[in-house]
Design a protein around this motif. Structure first.
Motif, PDB file in Angstrom:
ATOM      1  N   ASN A 136       0.816  -1.208   0.000  1.00 17.57           N
ATOM      2  CA  ASN A 136       0.000   0.000   0.000  1.00 17.57           C
ATOM      3  C   ASN A 136       0.849   1.257   0.000  1.00 17.57           C
ATOM      4  N   SER A 137       2.155   1.122  -0.078  1.00 16.52           N
ATOM      5  CA  SER A 137       3.030   2.283  -0.013  1.00 16.52           C
ATOM      6  C   SER A 137       4.228   2.064  -0.901  1.00 16.52           C
ATOM      7  N   THR A 138       4.780   3.169  -1.375  1.00 17.53           N
ATOM      8  CA  THR A 138       6.001   3.094  -2.180  1.00 17.53           C
ATOM      9  C   THR A 138       7.073   3.997  -1.590  1.00 17.53           C
ATOM     10  N   ALA A 147       4.316  -4.575  -9.059  1.00 18.64           N
ATOM     11  CA  ALA A 147       5.455  -4.177  -8.237  1.00 18.64           C
ATOM     12  C   ALA A 147       5.191  -2.800  -7.649  1.00 18.64           C
ATOM     13  N   PRO A 148       5.819  -2.485  -6.501  1.00 20.54           N
ATOM     14  CA  PRO A 148       5.565  -1.198  -5.840  1.00 20.54           C
ATOM     15  C   PRO A 148       5.825   0.010  -6.732  1.00 20.54           C
ATOM     16  N   GLU A 149       6.804  -0.116  -7.651  1.00 19.38           N
ATOM     17  CA  GLU A 149       7.136   1.028  -8.506  1.00 19.38           C
ATOM     18  C   GLU A 149       6.323   1.069  -9.792  1.00 19.38           C
ATOM     19  N   ASP A 150       5.389   0.122  -9.954  1.00 22.37           N
ATOM     20  CA  ASP A 150       4.548   0.074 -11.154  1.00 22.37           C
ATOM     21  C   ASP A 150       3.130   0.524 -10.838  1.00 22.37           C
ATOM     22  N   CYS A 151       2.426   0.919 -11.880  1.00 18.69           N
ATOM     23  CA  CYS A 151       0.999   1.221 -11.750  1.00 18.69           C
ATOM     24  C   CYS A 151       0.281   0.531 -12.905  1.00 18.69           C
ATOM     25  N   ASP A 152       0.025  -0.747 -12.726  1.00 21.62           N
ATOM     26  CA  ASP A 152      -0.651  -1.555 -13.737  1.00 21.62           C
ATOM     27  C   ASP A 152      -1.950  -2.089 -13.162  1.00 21.62           C
ATOM     28  N   VAL A 153      -2.916  -2.356 -14.043  1.00 30.47           N
ATOM     29  CA  VAL A 153      -4.145  -3.004 -13.597  1.00 30.47           C
ATOM     30  C   VAL A 153      -3.808  -4.421 -13.145  1.00 30.47           C
ATOM     31  N   ILE A 196     -10.770  -2.807 -11.634  1.00 33.19           N
ATOM     32  CA  ILE A 196      -9.591  -2.020 -11.252  1.00 33.19           C
ATOM     33  C   ILE A 196      -9.538  -1.842  -9.734  1.00 33.19           C
ATOM     34  N   ILE A 197     -10.680  -1.557  -9.141  1.00 36.72           N
ATOM     35  CA  ILE A 197     -10.728  -1.298  -7.705  1.00 36.72           C
ATOM     36  C   ILE A 197     -10.587  -2.577  -6.884  1.00 36.72           C
ATOM     37  N   GLY A 198     -11.252  -3.650  -7.320  1.00 34.90           N
ATOM     38  CA  GLY A 198     -11.367  -4.807  -6.437  1.00 34.90           C
ATOM     39  C   GLY A 198     -10.644  -6.074  -6.822  1.00 34.90           C
ATOM     40  N   CYS A 205      -2.710   5.346  -7.588  1.00 32.37           N
ATOM     41  CA  CYS A 205      -2.649   4.507  -8.792  1.00 32.37           C
ATOM     42  C   CYS A 205      -4.034   3.998  -9.134  1.00 32.37           C
ATOM     43  N   LYS A 206      -4.786   3.551  -8.130  1.00 31.51           N
ATOM     44  CA  LYS A 206      -6.157   3.072  -8.347  1.00 31.51           C
ATOM     45  C   LYS A 206      -7.028   4.186  -8.931  1.00 31.51           C
TER      46      LYS A 206
END
Length: 340
Positions: free
Chosen positions: A3-5, A170-176, A157-159, A94-95
């Motif tokens: 939940n954190s980067t 990965a923490p540094e990514d923002c993918d679905v 996307i949310i759930g 990201c979400k």
């Protein structure tokens, strides 16, 4: 689940300066072009009552969508791109980003379908079009399109990671989270791209057939058969002028569809490939295709200008007013400094 980067931003390996600067300038120019073109479209529609038709309501809805894409999605993602494809904003934002971006992208697709359908209805109904397709009907269609755009991707996307109990990003990514789920990715790709493209192609083919019928009845060229009836001459000159406008509108739709296909197809195919073979697609290629998809937002306003002389005139007047206002402000500032 991460939940954190925290700390990730410090560990990011940035592009060399000679890459970051030109890339940043290019992305800034693309974003500015998209924001300016779509803002001009919206302002022109609001200020000119002649442009406030049902058909143009759908165009402006597309312009609003593209403006939001440039203002939010492209601007936020440019930071991710310039940070060597590392996401610095954390899990929760990201979400939010993905929900808004996927909704806007899908709405732009639905808008093109609605625009094509509306043009066909105009040709089919003729004078009765105004009675059947009112402002109220257009507003309802636009509202329904936004509901559909929100509903397709947002729940997943949310759930997705909450349902599966697994965070695949990965923490540094923002993918679905469903990026690597072949069945879901393929299904949504069909719903988002393949089906709309087939529908749009069919609608535009039907539009072509309707226009062809009119050109057979009222040829665009002068046959040399002069009529002794002035009213007949006037009438013939008028379903011709209408046909000319219909042909121009059909060309506009064809270009709109072509731009949609060229910018969306590569990205859609790539996402399907990634869903079952992540290593098969180079990261740089994928990022390029993401920006290619969004580039449609910068191209569309040029198509509006090509299709409508009224939009073109309004664009010129707005830009002239802005330039005149800036000049007056500069002159008044200079004068106040001199006098003081």
């Amino acid at each position: 689940m991460n939940n954190s980067t925290e700390g990730d931003a410090d560990d990011m390996e940035l592009f060399p300066l000679y890459v970051t600067v030109p890339l940043g300038i290019f992305l800034a120019f693309l974003i500015f072009l998209a924001m300016l073109g779509n803002a001009l479209t919206i302002i022109a529609f609001v200020r000119d009552k002649k442009l406030q038709t049902v058909y143009n309501m759908y165009l402006v809805n597309l312009a609003v969508t593209d403006f939001a894409l440039s203002l939010f999605s492209m601007t936020v993602y440019s930071v991710h791109t310039l940070a060597s494809f590392s996401w610095p904003f954390g899990y929760h934002f990201c979400k939010v980003f993905l929900v808004i971006d996927f909704t806007l992208c899908l709405e732009s697709v639905i808008s093109i379908v609605v625009i094509s359908l509306d043009r066909l209805l105009l040709l089919k109904h003729g004078p009765h079009y105004v009675l059947k397709e009112s402002t109220k009907v257009a507003t309802i269609k636009i509202a329904v399109s936004w509901v559909l755009a929100v509903c397709l991707y947002s729940p997943a996307i949310i759930g997705w990671d909450l349902w599966t109990g697994e965070d695949v990003s990965a923490p540094e990514d923002c993918d679905v989270q469903f990026a690597y789920h072949f069945v879901f990715t393929t299904t949504t790709a069909v719903i988002e791209f393949a089906i709309p493209f087939i529908i749009i192609s069919i609608l535009n083919f039907l539009i072509y057939l309707e226009i062809r019928k009119r050109t057979v009845v009222f040829p665009m060229t002068n046959t040399g058969n002069s009529s002794s009836e002035p009213n007949a001459d006037y009438t013939s000159a008028a379903a011709k002028e209408t046909t000319r406008k219909d042909i121009k509108a059909a060309r506009f739709l064809a270009m709109l569809v072509l731009v949609f296909f060229l910018t969306w197809a590569p990205y859609t195919i790539t996402t399907i490939i990634i869903s079952f073979c992540e290593e098969c697609v180079n990261e740089y290629v994928y990022e390029f295709l993401v920006w290619l998809l969004w580039s449609k937002s910068a191209i569309n306003p040029f198509l509006y200008v090509y299709n409508s002389t009224m939009f073109y005139k309004n664009f010129k007047e707005i830009l002239r007013c802005c330039r005149g206002s800036a000049t007056n402000t500069l002159n008044s500032t200079v004068v106040s400094h001199v006098t003081s």
